[in-house]
Design an enzyme around this catalytic site. Structure first.
Site, PDB file in Angstrom:
ATOM      1  N   ARG A   1       5.878  -7.704 -17.400  1.00 37.04           N
ATOM      2  CA  ARG A   1       5.795  -7.585 -15.943  1.00 37.04           C
ATOM      3  C   ARG A   1       7.026  -6.901 -15.350  1.00 37.04           C
ATOM      4  NH1 ARG A   1       6.423 -11.317 -11.288  1.00 37.04           N
ATOM      5  NH2 ARG A   1       4.804 -10.812  -9.739  1.00 37.04           N
TER       6      ARG A   1
ATOM      7  N   ARG B   1      -2.270  -6.542  -8.855  1.00 41.15           N
ATOM      8  CA  ARG B   1      -1.093  -7.250  -9.361  1.00 41.15           C
ATOM      9  C   ARG B   1      -0.334  -7.852  -8.186  1.00 41.15           C
ATOM     10  NH1 ARG B   1       0.436  -6.847 -15.185  1.00 41.15           N
ATOM     11  NH2 ARG B   1      -0.822  -5.132 -15.987  1.00 41.15           N
TER      12      ARG B   1
ATOM     13  N   LEU C   1       2.996  -8.481  -6.468  1.00 38.56           N
ATOM     14  CA  LEU C   1       4.280  -7.795  -6.529  1.00 38.56           C
ATOM     15  C   LEU C   1       5.418  -8.793  -6.707  1.00 38.56           C
ATOM     16  CD1 LEU C   1       3.893  -5.204  -3.625  1.00 38.56           C
ATOM     17  CD2 LEU C   1       3.164  -4.998  -6.010  1.00 38.56           C
TER      18      LEU C   1
ATOM     19  N   ASN D   1      -0.873  -3.251   2.847  1.00 33.61           N
ATOM     20  CA  ASN D   1      -2.012  -3.595   2.002  1.00 33.61           C
ATOM     21  C   ASN D   1      -3.241  -3.775   2.879  1.00 33.61           C
ATOM     22  OD1 ASN D   1      -3.400  -4.503  -0.400  1.00 33.61           O
ATOM     23  ND2 ASN D   1      -3.274  -6.578   0.426  1.00 33.61           N
TER      24      ASN D   1
ATOM     25  N   HIS E   1      -6.748  -5.994   3.024  1.00 35.67           N
ATOM     26  CA  HIS E   1      -7.310  -7.214   2.447  1.00 35.67           C
ATOM     27  C   HIS E   1      -8.691  -7.460   3.054  1.00 35.67           C
ATOM     28  CE1 HIS E   1      -7.233 -11.124   0.538  1.00 35.67           C
ATOM     29  NE2 HIS E   1      -7.658 -11.655   1.666  1.00 35.67           N
TER      30      HIS E   1
ATOM     31  N   SER F   1      -8.393  -6.664   7.029  1.00 36.94           N
ATOM     32  CA  SER F   1      -7.093  -6.640   7.703  1.00 36.94           C
ATOM     33  C   SER F   1      -6.146  -5.720   6.952  1.00 36.94           C
ATOM     34  CB  SER F   1      -6.464  -8.045   7.735  1.00 36.94           C
ATOM     35  OG  SER F   1      -7.337  -9.000   8.274  1.00 36.94           O
TER      36      SER F   1
ATOM     37  N   ASP G   1      -0.541 -12.079   0.795  1.00 34.57           N
ATOM     38  CA  ASP G   1      -1.405 -11.818   1.954  1.00 34.57           C
ATOM     39  C   ASP G   1      -0.892 -12.511   3.225  1.00 34.57           C
ATOM     40  OD1 ASP G   1      -3.091 -10.387   0.243  1.00 34.57           O
ATOM     41  OD2 ASP G   1      -4.304 -12.151  -0.216  1.00 34.57           O
TER      42      ASP G   1
ATOM     43  N   ALA H   1     -15.860  -0.713   6.616  1.00 33.33           N
ATOM     44  CA  ALA H   1     -14.870  -1.001   7.665  1.00 33.33           C
ATOM     45  C   ALA H   1     -13.454  -0.750   7.157  1.00 33.33           C
ATOM     46  CB  ALA H   1     -15.021  -2.446   8.136  1.00 33.33           C
ATOM     47  N   GLU H   2     -13.189  -1.092   5.905  1.00 32.70           N
ATOM     48  CA  GLU H   2     -11.866  -0.849   5.332  1.00 32.70           C
ATOM     49  C   GLU H   2     -11.517   0.630   5.376  1.00 32.70           C
ATOM     50  OE1 GLU H   2     -11.224  -2.584   1.458  1.00 32.70           O
ATOM     51  OE2 GLU H   2     -12.531  -4.279   1.935  1.00 32.70           O
TER      52      GLU H   2
END
Length: 312
Positions: free
Chosen positions: A66, A92, A94, A108, A110, A137, A146, A174-175
């Site tokens: 990682r 992943r 972060l 990001n 979500h 969002s 998130d 929508a995203e």
């Protein structure tokens, strides 16, 4: 459009949101460009799409631990010149140190109306809760999953016949609408003259005895009703420059700064003969440099009793 914000996109799979960002970036008024699409998986389908569209790509080698993975990704992102990161189906979590290095510059998307349903299985959870609306969002990424400030949301109606898959398909539409708009607004937050003035004001007013006033049609800052030490100029006399104008120790220092960095420093009209120097506030502003120059200018005019306060 010149001077656009440089954005890198992290993906793990098909990259449909990456594609939405990429195609939006081709519009003439888009304030960002995609400089790299990177993935933790070499077989991510989105990498092939990016390559076909002429965008640089990077895939981390398989089998990395990682810490090694994120160090490798970080190196590629920085080499690309990216100023912002957009997560688009990057599966992943972060690490804290990675988020810290890119603090305030990662966004990001979500598939829920945050703060509802952080994590996975968002559509099934919305259906189980008998929600009437679901949605998506865009948020700033922080160390908490998130949990960062929400930049924008779009609601999507839940139909009586919905399954997690059917709801996910509509939320994805929508995203694709939301993400480019939210990212564009986000990268512009610090690029408008108003935002730059607000940042300069914060730096100038943090100094002891600072006062703000107006002079020569510009916002300016002085020490306790006395001498000026900083001006903010935006297209003054039609020069097209957004900058701070600060004092130097004299013509020699002024000339030295301009010779060393002529893309940033310049000799401003009216102020130049008195040894002041202009520091251009480009899109890739080094705010530490701006802070240092404002503080140095303040120190040239501040009374000793105020200078002593700052030393403590």
């Amino acid at each position: 459009m010149t001077g656009r914000a440089k954005v890198a996109v992290l993906i793990s799979g098909r990259g449909s949101n990456m594609a939405a960002l990429l195609y939006a970036s081709r519009l003439p008024d888009c304030p960002f460009e995609i400089v790299l699409v990177a993935s933790d998986k070499a077989d991510a389908a989105g990498l092939k799409l990016a390559e076909a569209e002429g965008v640089a790509t990077f895939a981390a080698p398989a089998g990395l631990k990682r810490a090694e993975l994120f160090a490798t990704l970080d190196g590629a992102l920085r080499a690309s010149g990216a100023e912002f990161l957009a997560l688009a189906g990057f599966m992943r979590i972060l690490p804290y140190d990675f988020v810290t290095r890119w603090n305030g510059r990662i966004v990001n998307i979500h598939p829920s109306l945050l703060p509802k349903y952080k994590g996975l299985d968002t559509h099934a959870r919305a259906l189980d809760a008998r929600d009437l609306v679901a949605g998506c969002s865009v948020h700033i990424v922080t160390a908490e999953l998130d949990d960062g400030p929400v930049l924008g949301q779009v609601e999507v109606a839940v139909l009586p016949s919905d399954t997690p898959d059917s709801l996910a398909a509509r939320v994805l539409i929508a995203e694709h609408q939301l993400y480019p708009r939210a990212l564009a607004a986000f990268v512009m937050r610090d690029r408008t003259p108003e935002a730059k003035l607000a940042r300069v004001r914060d730096l100038a007013m943090a100094l002891p005895g600072a006062e703000e006033t107006t002079s020569h049609g510009m916002a300016c800052f002085r020490v306790a009703g006395g001498k000026m030490y900083c001006y903010f100029t935006e297209d003054h006399h039609g020069d097209g420059i957004t900058a701070v104008i600060v004092k130097t120790s004299g013509p020699d220092e002024q000339a030295q700064l301009i010779d060393q960095d002529p893309d940033i420093y310049y000799r401003p009209a009216y102020f130049g003969p008195s040894g002041w120097v202009g520091l251009k506030l480009h899109h890739d502003i080094d705010w530490d440099r701006v802070e240092d120059r404002i503080a140095a200018s303040w120190s040239l005019v501040a009374p000793r009793k105020l200078a002593m306060l700052r030393e403590f």
